[in-house]
Enzyme design. Sequence first.
Site, mmCIF file in Angstrom:
data_model
loop_
_atom_site.group_PDB
_atom_site.id
_atom_site.type_symbol
_atom_site.label_atom_id
_atom_site.label_comp_id
_atom_site.label_asym_id
_atom_site.label_seq_id
_atom_site.Cartn_x
_atom_site.Cartn_y
_atom_site.Cartn_z
ATOM 1 N N THR A 124 48.955 -20.469 62.713
ATOM 2 C CA THR A 124 48.375 -20.440 61.717
ATOM 3 C C THR A 124 47.358 -21.677 61.584
ATOM 4 O O THR A 124 46.496 -21.667 61.039
ATOM 5 C CB THR A 124 49.463 -20.422 60.386
ATOM 6 O OG1 THR A 124 50.098 -19.311 60.422
ATOM 7 C CG2 THR A 124 48.775 -20.540 59.216
ATOM 8 N N SER A 129 52.049 -17.565 67.449
ATOM 9 C CA SER A 129 53.541 -17.752 68.013
ATOM 10 C C SER A 129 54.122 -16.554 68.124
ATOM 11 O O SER A 129 55.096 -16.396 68.991
ATOM 12 C CB SER A 129 54.178 -19.057 67.510
ATOM 13 O OG SER A 129 54.705 -18.585 66.155
ATOM 14 N N THR A 169 54.390 -21.263 63.382
ATOM 15 C CA THR A 169 55.594 -21.713 62.927
ATOM 16 C C THR A 169 56.604 -20.580 63.130
ATOM 17 O O THR A 169 57.733 -20.760 63.199
ATOM 18 C CB THR A 169 55.570 -21.676 61.426
ATOM 19 O OG1 THR A 169 55.052 -20.596 60.589
ATOM 20 C CG2 THR A 169 54.763 -23.133 60.843
ATOM 21 N N ASP A 170 56.096 -19.243 63.235
ATOM 22 C CA ASP A 170 56.976 -18.078 63.487
ATOM 23 C C ASP A 170 58.296 -18.534 64.775
ATOM 24 O O ASP A 170 59.519 -18.302 64.484
ATOM 25 C CB ASP A 170 56.548 -17.018 63.832
ATOM 26 C CG ASP A 170 55.860 -16.159 62.817
ATOM 27 O OD1 ASP A 170 56.233 -16.616 61.402
ATOM 28 O OD2 ASP A 170 55.233 -15.201 62.815
#
Length: 327
Positions: free
Chosen positions: A12, A56, A89-90
């Site tokens: 992101t 990610s 971030t995932d």
Amino acid sequence: MKHVTLIATGGTIASSADTAAGAVNAGLSGETLLASLHEPLAGITVSVENFEAAGSYALDLATLHRLCRHIDAVLARDDVDGVVVTHGTDTMEESAFLAWLLVRSDKPVVFTGAQRHAGQPDTDGPRNIHDALCAAACAQLRGIGAVILFEGDLHGARYVTKAHTSRVDTFRSVGHGKLGEVDHGEVHLYARPAHPRPGLDTPALDPEVELIALGLGSTPRLMRLAAGAGARGIVLSAFGRGNAPKGFGAATAELVAAGCPVVVASRCHEGRTRAIYGKDSGGVTLVESGALLAGDLSAIKARLVLSALLGQGLQGAALAEAFAAVA
């Protein structure tokens, strides 16, 4: 003057809205991210490397193994004091944990990213990158292993997890707390991890380890299907102290006898697994059937440990001993 290398992997933080595609997609380079900072970096120079950019959620274990090897190679340079990895971030908690497992250097490794993409006026990316660079240049972080820097907080890779789908303070170390914080460029370290970094030397991460979440009345069907389809390891996200529904004890014994290790983690956010309950598929029965307990590792991180150890070629008692040393 400190020197930090920024390794950009997408996510992101490197994304903007693609109106033609009707989605948010990664595409910004590390150089663009660095140019977005709102504040100067006092006493820090930065070099940029762009590494296989992707969201990610699209990364795989082979890519992360290459990334960890690359981080070690960068940190081996005498003129590099630390590394910052920008990342989605995932799965950031998994990538940071793999760096904690595999990176051998004592120099700081700091993962960061953003919850609001670069095209949004209130994107959190520039602030996080600035703070992460300050942290990576700080000698106090030597020997700690990989950390995540988000919204000013420093979290150790072993326990950190993404706790909210969209908030900018998404990362938490449930039950353990953060290690420190960055305040206007100043790094304040309040604690150091109790667990030493494993520094595992594995030629590859075995991708054939499946993670299976258990619910009330679940059956071991997925375990057997996965093993029959070629899985070389199974991790169960089980109940409480490490208990499972009926039938999982027998299925575990079958898989372990066939050379497919089974690890039992807890779906609880805090506490450790322990073999206490008996009968059909309580923790005692699962361990008697050959299962390994994950200690206080989450199921997703226990899977990464098992992948790394299988990648070393470990089996049987040697695998169990090595797993227990990390868990």
